[in-house]
Motif scaffolding. Structure first.
Motif, PDB file in Angstrom:
ATOM      1  N   ILE A 254      39.695  48.861  43.581  1.00 36.20           N
ATOM      2  CA  ILE A 254      39.872  48.788  42.300  1.00 36.20           C
ATOM      3  C   ILE A 254      39.450  47.804  41.870  1.00 36.20           C
ATOM      4  CG2 ILE A 254      41.994  47.927  41.248  1.00 36.20           C
ATOM      5  CD1 ILE A 254      43.476  48.418  43.844  1.00 36.20           C
ATOM      6  N   GLY A 255      38.632  48.272  40.847  1.00 33.79           N
ATOM      7  CA  GLY A 255      36.885  47.583  40.300  1.00 33.79           C
ATOM      8  C   GLY A 255      37.769  46.302  39.218  1.00 33.79           C
ATOM      9  N   PRO A 256      36.736  45.508  38.779  1.00 28.23           N
ATOM     10  CA  PRO A 256      36.916  44.459  38.304  1.00 28.23           C
ATOM     11  C   PRO A 256      37.639  44.741  36.796  1.00 28.23           C
ATOM     12  CG  PRO A 256      35.053  44.065  38.512  1.00 28.23           C
ATOM     13  CD  PRO A 256      35.620  45.643  38.842  1.00 28.23           C
ATOM     14  N   GLY A 257      38.264  44.382  35.898  1.00 30.57           N
ATOM     15  CA  GLY A 257      39.326  43.933  34.392  1.00 30.57           C
ATOM     16  C   GLY A 257      40.026  45.354  34.268  1.00 30.57           C
ATOM     17  N   THR A 258      40.500  45.630  35.562  1.00 33.54           N
ATOM     18  CA  THR A 258      41.584  46.303  35.697  1.00 33.54           C
ATOM     19  C   THR A 258      43.469  45.702  35.629  1.00 33.54           C
ATOM     20  OG1 THR A 258      41.284  45.644  37.842  1.00 33.54           O
ATOM     21  CG2 THR A 258      40.554  48.444  36.916  1.00 33.54           C
ATOM     22  N   GLY A 259      42.957  44.766  35.608  1.00 32.88           N
ATOM     23  CA  GLY A 259      43.917  43.203  35.590  1.00 32.88           C
ATOM     24  C   GLY A 259      44.778  43.413  36.896  1.00 32.88           C
ATOM     25  N   HIS A 260      44.286  42.970  37.951  1.00 30.82           N
ATOM     26  CA  HIS A 260      44.275  42.446  39.051  1.00 30.82           C
ATOM     27  C   HIS A 260      43.892  40.947  39.098  1.00 30.82           C
ATOM     28  CE1 HIS A 260      39.757  42.108  40.082  1.00 30.82           C
ATOM     29  NE2 HIS A 260      39.619  43.051  40.223  1.00 30.82           N
ATOM     30  N   GLU A 261      42.901  40.498  38.232  1.00 29.22           N
ATOM     31  CA  GLU A 261      42.729  38.907  38.094  1.00 29.22           C
ATOM     32  C   GLU A 261      43.638  38.276  38.432  1.00 29.22           C
ATOM     33  OE1 GLU A 261      41.416  41.803  36.209  1.00 29.22           O
ATOM     34  OE2 GLU A 261      39.081  41.335  36.180  1.00 29.22           O
ATOM     35  N   GLY A 262      43.578  37.130  39.082  1.00 28.29           N
ATOM     36  CA  GLY A 262      44.277  35.925  39.648  1.00 28.29           C
ATOM     37  C   GLY A 262      45.177  36.857  40.859  1.00 28.29           C
ATOM     38  N   VAL A 263      45.579  37.593  40.963  1.00 25.59           N
ATOM     39  CA  VAL A 263      46.053  37.743  42.271  1.00 25.59           C
ATOM     40  C   VAL A 263      45.870  38.215  43.154  1.00 25.59           C
ATOM     41  CG1 VAL A 263      46.805  40.337  43.300  1.00 25.59           C
ATOM     42  CG2 VAL A 263      47.345  39.520  40.625  1.00 25.59           C
ATOM     43  N   LEU A 264      46.524  37.366  44.594  1.00 22.84           N
ATOM     44  CA  LEU A 264      45.626  37.305  45.362  1.00 22.84           C
ATOM     45  C   LEU A 264      44.148  36.302  45.609  1.00 22.84           C
ATOM     46  CD1 LEU A 264      46.220  40.986  47.094  1.00 22.84           C
ATOM     47  CD2 LEU A 264      47.253  39.046  47.654  1.00 22.84           C
ATOM     48  N   GLY A 265      43.872  35.609  44.436  1.00 20.98           N
ATOM     49  CA  GLY A 265      42.997  35.058  43.960  1.00 20.98           C
ATOM     50  C   GLY A 265      41.614  35.787  43.616  1.00 20.98           C
ATOM     51  N   LEU A 266      42.595  36.221  43.367  1.00 24.31           N
ATOM     52  CA  LEU A 266      40.872  37.622  42.233  1.00 24.31           C
ATOM     53  C   LEU A 266      40.640  36.876  41.330  1.00 24.31           C
ATOM     54  CD1 LEU A 266      42.906  41.137  43.445  1.00 24.31           C
ATOM     55  CD2 LEU A 266      39.939  40.726  43.629  1.00 24.31           C
ATOM     56  N   LYS A 267      39.174  36.931  41.411  1.00 25.27           N
ATOM     57  CA  LYS A 267      38.236  36.103  40.023  1.00 25.27           C
ATOM     58  C   LYS A 267      37.755  37.584  39.929  1.00 25.27           C
ATOM     59  CE  LYS A 267      36.587  32.457  43.239  1.00 25.27           C
ATOM     60  NZ  LYS A 267      37.110  33.570  44.574  1.00 25.27           N
ATOM     61  N   PRO A 268      37.559  37.368  38.245  1.00 27.77           N
ATOM     62  CA  PRO A 268      36.573  37.835  37.199  1.00 27.77           C
ATOM     63  C   PRO A 268      35.917  38.719  38.281  1.00 27.77           C
ATOM     64  CG  PRO A 268      37.506  36.180  36.257  1.00 27.77           C
ATOM     65  CD  PRO A 268      37.519  36.079  37.362  1.00 27.77           C
ATOM     66  N   GLY A 269      35.408  39.716  37.544  1.00 30.75           N
ATOM     67  CA  GLY A 269      34.355  40.768  38.613  1.00 30.75           C
ATOM     68  C   GLY A 269      34.213  41.372  39.884  1.00 30.75           C
ATOM     69  N   GLN A 270      35.298  40.548  39.949  1.00 30.24           N
ATOM     70  CA  GLN A 270      35.437  40.784  41.838  1.00 30.24           C
ATOM     71  C   GLN A 270      36.159  42.529  42.100  1.00 30.24           C
ATOM     72  OE1 GLN A 270      37.284  37.914  44.386  1.00 30.24           O
ATOM     73  NE2 GLN A 270      35.732  37.432  45.246  1.00 30.24           N
ATOM     74  N   TRP A 271      35.956  43.027  43.058  1.00 28.90           N
ATOM     75  CA  TRP A 271      36.118  44.840  43.245  1.00 28.90           C
ATOM     76  C   TRP A 271      37.020  43.960  44.528  1.00 28.90           C
ATOM     77  CZ3 TRP A 271      34.435  49.026  41.571  1.00 28.90           C
ATOM     78  CH2 TRP A 271      33.288  48.799  41.077  1.00 28.90           C
ATOM     79  N   LEU A 272      38.848  44.835  44.414  1.00 29.03           N
ATOM     80  CA  LEU A 272      39.424  44.995  46.028  1.00 29.03           C
ATOM     81  C   LEU A 272      39.208  45.844  46.366  1.00 29.03           C
ATOM     82  CD1 LEU A 272      42.160  43.602  46.584  1.00 29.03           C
ATOM     83  CD2 LEU A 272      43.217  44.621  45.153  1.00 29.03           C
ATOM     84  N   LEU A 273      39.737  46.642  47.903  1.00 29.81           N
ATOM     85  CA  LEU A 273      40.009  47.657  48.393  1.00 29.81           C
ATOM     86  C   LEU A 273      41.420  46.983  49.309  1.00 29.81           C
ATOM     87  CD1 LEU A 273      38.752  49.807  49.702  1.00 29.81           C
ATOM     88  CD2 LEU A 273      38.009  48.725  51.439  1.00 29.81           C
ATOM     89  N   LEU A 274      42.234  48.131  48.990  1.00 33.80           N
ATOM     90  CA  LEU A 274      43.685  47.824  49.404  1.00 33.80           C
ATOM     91  C   LEU A 274      43.775  49.580  49.986  1.00 33.80           C
ATOM     92  CD1 LEU A 274      45.811  47.944  46.654  1.00 33.80           C
ATOM     93  CD2 LEU A 274      45.378  45.966  47.672  1.00 33.80           C
ATOM     94  N   LEU A 275      43.927  48.735  52.111  1.00 38.96           N
ATOM     95  CA  LEU A 275      44.286  49.167  53.119  1.00 38.96           C
ATOM     96  C   LEU A 275      45.005  49.859  53.119  1.00 38.96           C
ATOM     97  CD1 LEU A 275      40.321  49.224  54.880  1.00 38.96           C
ATOM     98  CD2 LEU A 275      41.514  51.246  53.440  1.00 38.96           C
ATOM     99  N   GLN A 276      46.212  50.583  52.984  1.00 39.25           N
ATOM    100  CA  GLN A 276      47.279  50.656  53.800  1.00 39.25           C
ATOM    101  C   GLN A 276      47.417  51.946  55.414  1.00 39.25           C
ATOM    102  OE1 GLN A 276      50.023  49.581  52.517  1.00 39.25           O
ATOM    103  NE2 GLN A 276      51.377  50.814  53.434  1.00 39.25           N
ATOM    104  N   LEU A 277      48.288  50.352  56.399  1.00 42.28           N
ATOM    105  CA  LEU A 277      47.954  50.673  57.051  1.00 42.28           C
ATOM    106  C   LEU A 277      49.537  51.325  58.378  1.00 42.28           C
ATOM    107  CD1 LEU A 277      45.608  48.033  59.470  1.00 42.28           C
ATOM    108  CD2 LEU A 277      44.706  50.474  58.163  1.00 42.28           C
ATOM    109  N   GLU A 278      49.545  53.031  58.656  1.00 39.90           N
ATOM    110  CA  GLU A 278      51.196  52.997  58.434  1.00 39.90           C
ATOM    111  C   GLU A 278      51.635  53.366  60.534  1.00 39.90           C
ATOM    112  OE1 GLU A 278      53.134  52.877  54.357  1.00 39.90           O
ATOM    113  OE2 GLU A 278      52.567  54.937  55.023  1.00 39.90           O
TER     114      GLU A 278
END
Lengths: 455, 459
Positions: A254-278
């Protein structure tokens, strides 16, 4: 051919009233505007309650040569290729009879109008799991998912509907009702027609019921949220995992600017990798350990492990980001399909293209499957001019890297100017199949193969 | 006899020595793994897509039937040239063209033998999941045509779940790529349609398959039960406990005895049913899974449950299962393998029906089943010299299939319809459904030349 709405005569209307009564049939313009697709308002809308009624409606529509536009909850009508003609809108929302859960066989038979969310919740009460999680999971119907071959993050671990559907009931354009497949994993009797209908956007027939293969609910679940300023290092983490003998249930970049800013302390410009383990709990523990080690080796320390409500809510937010991105005015969403190993280079060069054209690119991606969804968002009307060259250049880049690009969401003016589907040699064969099943091109015309399809 | 003109064309396409027409040569291509026989008029060995295309184009122009052939292990008569014509011999197209472990894909020619691909991949730590019992000889092209299964389908799916794309030669010789190496190619799922079409819609000449890492570890258990019901209940409870074994195989008493005589694998000969349960995946959870499976077996009155302690023990357990058909074959001069599927929870009921059918016809029928996915293979033993017994075998086979359909299952789980089961199609499909299949066949093969007379019942 210009796009038009077929006006049904009195006889068709009477036939439909006979099939449905007046309660399940809308004929007044003001009631119909909510069912507009791409500027085409249907002349009537039908709300059958059974497969049998769907069959009778299609038979009637076919004999009057009226185009038919299938509809569920309308959550995907802005996707796909432009609709070429309308006439009857056929809603499957009321085709929602009882669920037949075979817990011991781990299958369920459900009707097309069933909400995906309701279906999943119901199955969970039986300890069963349908690993289908498209971005519109909260509003989509099963029928819509089948028609669009919808998938979501969990396709990495569990495959797509093609792998989950054991059997379907389909109403053909002529109104004939057929079944394909059954309720067993192994079934090679006759041609596998069911696979052809899945993802056909209702252009070959309308799937009214399906039997799906289910899994037991996993014993343990968690999400690892890994954050970095550099998407390259997140890709590295994923590459390390892919080289091991396990795969996560889902891996989303999930790239920057997608709306994730603020969630989990994400800062502008940051990328997020979500891995689901089941999996079973020991397995999830080991997968977490190995992921953390891979991240550390790539110089990333920013990892949060989410469980329970926190885990649910990050995925819910993710689905919201998707919806928000695609509904922005003038937003363009591309679907880019690449080999896993080519994504790094694509991301690199694509960001150069966007820099040159001055467009903001917002990316969400099923990174484990090589499927990227770049959204191009013009900041002002002047930037709209650059949409076309950007789409074209991204398409060329994708082709150069051995993948293909489709335009999923775009303003109508842009759709007329750019290539919506990649060049492929198999469209003529598909068109022949469409012509064979629907010679008058009445079912959802234009939605799969576009303007050149037999119309 | 094929016309001189066509033979001349075929020879110029494939080379003189690679077109067989001598009666003695043709006999070698007149059969498959069923008890039937049918002579082709020519056999053409091809080595490239261009040759396949040229042969199909020529055959189309001359309106001559073509039957694609791999290793000829077909169990439903699908490889037989019932209208004479040309056998398109693909076994020389046996190269593995590409293995890309980073992207988990391999590209193969249709004549590649399943086990050769497995062995090559295993050296890299990878596997191709579908491994039908005939994997030592059967080809990937044949697997694609039949949508082959095998013992690992409950967990890993069937061939269709592992074919990503193919280069396809259509009946008129046109070459088209369908599907592809990357996900979600646009338009209709032609790959899904082609896989399992039994060579009646076209010929795959280059196949892209999904590969996956070999499981890190295994646990293999043998469990013997006094009744089929106990074994069946154990199967249901294992799956309900959230354990999806890599394979879950069942053998009945007739098979157990035959196998034990041949292999001395340590199978209990007086049990009514035995299960081979193989768990695979990451080492970490396998011990607990094996324990749980053992508990479930005990709570269903298992007589003996044994966890293989060494790789050699595991091999021995599997050797017995893999050799089951051969072992059973020693009991009588001949046997046929039936193939049907029922929902998992109806398997025991189905096996009881098989036993009743055997008694009614005075036949000996042994059963092996992929219990996890409800796929059973009754082995009907007989003496081909005894015409009356042969007739009873045919009749019993029909009754077994009818019972599968009646219990909510299907005519074939993995062997296909071919010639053998065409007359049963109406048990499962309405005229509308069969007509739709006919329309699709006609769309792709308007002259009815690709493996004609198979799958769909005659008009």
């Amino acid at each position: 051919m210009s796009r038009k709405v077929f006006s049904p005569g009195q006889t068709l209307r009477q036939e439909l009233e006979q099939i449905l009564g007046t309660e399940d049939l809308l004929t007044e313009v003001q009631e119909l505007t909510g069912y507009e697709v791409e500027g085409l308002v249907p002349a009537m809308a039908c709300f059958p309650r059974s497969s049998q009624q769907v069959a009778e409606i299609l038979m009637s529509a076919n004999s009057h040569r009226s185009p038919v536009v299938p509809w569920g909850h309308g959550s995907k009508q802005h996707l796909g290729l432009p609709l070429k003609a309308s006439g009857l809108l056929l809603s499957l929302a009321r085709v929602s009879g009882p669920l037949e859960v075979e817990a011991a066989n781990m299958t369920v038979r459900a009707r097309a109008g069933m909400g995906l969310k309701q279906l999943s919740q119901h199955l969970e009460r039986h300890g069963l799991f349908l690993p289908l999680d498209p971005p519109d999971a909260d509003s989509a119907t099963l029928g819509g998912c089948l028609a669009a071959n919808s998938s979501g993050p969990r396709r990495l671990g569990y495959g797509t509907l093609r792998d989950m559907v054991l059997g379907v009931t389909v109403v053909l354009p002529t109104g004939q009702m057929i079944h394909s497949g059954g309720s067993t994993m192994k079934d090679v009797a006759g041609y596998s027609l069911r696979r052809m209908f899945i993802g056909s956007w209702g252009t070959l027939g309308i799937m009214t019921e399906a039997t799906l293969r289910l899994l037991p609910l996993p014993e343990s679940r968690c999400t690892l949220a890994i954050r970095s300023n550099d998407c390259g290092s997140l890709l590295q983490v994923m590459a390390r995992i892919r080289a091991s003998s396990w795969l996560p249930a889902a891996a989303e970049l999930i790239g920057p600017g997608t709306g994730h800013e603020g969630v989990l302390g994400l800062k502008p410009g940051q990328w997020l990798l979500l891995l689901q383990l089941e999996a079973m709990s020991e397995v999830v523990q080991r997968q977490s350990r190995e992921t953390t080690a891979a991240a550390t080796d790539s110089g990333i320390a920013d990892i949060t492990r989410l469980q329970g409500q926190e885990m649910e809510s990050i995925w819910q937010s993710y689905r919201r980001w998707w919806q928000r991105l695609e509904t922005q005015p003038s937003a363009v969403r591309l679907k880019v399909s690449l080999l896993f190993t080519r994504q790094d280079e694509w991301l690199h060069q694509a960001s150069d293209i966007c820099l040159e054209t001055g467009l903001a690119m917002r990316l969400v991606a099923h990174i484990g499957d090589g499927i990227l969804y770049p959204h191009l968002l013009p900041g002002n009307p002047a930037q709209e001019e650059t949409l076309q060259p950007a789409v074209e250049q991204l398409g060329q880049l994708t082709t150069r890297l051995g993948g293909f690009q489709m335009v999923e969401v775009a303003p109508r003016w842009l759709r007329k100017r750019v290539q919506l589907l990649p060049h492929r040699g198999d469209y003529p064969l598909m068109k022949k199949l469409k012509a064979s099943l629907d010679p008058d091109n009445l079912l959802n015309p234009g939605r799969v193969l576009g303007a050149s399809a037999s119309e | 006899m094929l016309s001189k003109a066509l033979l001349k064309e075929l020879r110029s396409i494939a080379g003189r020595q690679d077109v067989l027409t001598a009666a003695g040569d043709l006999v070698a291509y007149s059969y498959d793994a069923t008890q039937r026989q049918s002579l082709p008029e020519a056999v053409v060995f091809v080595t490239s897509t261009a040759q396949v295309s040229a042969v199909l184009r020529a055959a189309c122009r001359h309106r001559v039937a073509v039957v694609p052939r791999g290793a000829g292990t077909n169990l439903s008569g699908g490889s037989l040239s019932i209208r004479g014509g040309i056998v398109l011999e693909l076994s020389r197209m046996n190269r593995i063209l590409e293995i890309d472990t980073a992207n988990r894909r391999a590209v193969v020619q249709p004549g590649v033998i399943n086990l050769d691909l497995q062995n090559t991949l295993a050296r890299l730590g990878f596997m191709y999941a579908p491994d039908p019992a005939s994997q030592k000889t059967c080809t990937l092209g044949g697997n694609l045509a039949e949508d082959s299964g095998g013992p690992h389908c409950l967990k890993y799916g069937v061939t269709s779940n592992h074919i990503l794309g193919m280069e396809l030669v259509l009946p008129d010789g046109e070459v088209v790529d369908i599907g592809g190496a990357t996900a979600d190619t646009p338009g209709y799922d032609l790959v899904g349609l082609l896989v399992g079409s039994e060579g009646t819609l076209g010929v795959a000449t280059r196949i892209t398959v999904r590969i996956m890492p070999l499981p890190e570890a295994y646990r293999t258990l043998l469990a013997a039960f006094d009744t089929l019901e106990d074994a069946g209940q154990a199967v249901s409870e294992i799956v309900a406990a959230g354990i999806i074994p890599g394979s879950l195989e069942l053998m009945d008493r007739t098979v157990l005895r035959a196998v034990e005589e041949s292999f001395h694998a340590g199978y209990p000969v007086d049990a009514e049913a035995a299960l081979i349960i193989e768990l695979d995946g990451l080492e970490d959870s396998l011990e607990r899974q094996a324990q749980r499976v053992t508990e479930i077996c005990h709570s269903n009155r298992v007589r003996l449950v044994h966890l293989a302690q060494t790789a050699a023990e595991r091999d021995a357990l599997w050797q017995g299962r893999r050799g089951a058909f051969g072992a059973v074959a020693r009991l009588r001069p001949a046997y046929i393998v039936e193939d049907g599927t029922v929902p998992r929870t109806r398997l025991v009921e189905m096996l009881r029906r098989v036993a009743q059918i055997a008694r009614n016809h005075g036949l000996c029928i042994g059963n092996v089943a992929h219990a996890g996915d409800g796929n059973l293979h009754p082995l009907i033993l007989f003496d081909p010299a005894d015409a009356a017994e042969r007739a009873r075998v045919e009749q019993a086979g029909r009754e077994i299939l009818a019972a599968c359909v009646e219990l909510g299952g299907t005519l074939s789980g993995e062997h296909g319809i071919g010639l053998q089961k065409q007359d049963c199609m109406s048990l499962m499909f309405t005229p509308d459904e069969i007509n739709l299949m006919r329309a699709i066949k006609h769309t792709l093969d308007p002259n009815d030349l690709m493996n004609p007379g198979k799958v769909l019942p005659p008009l």
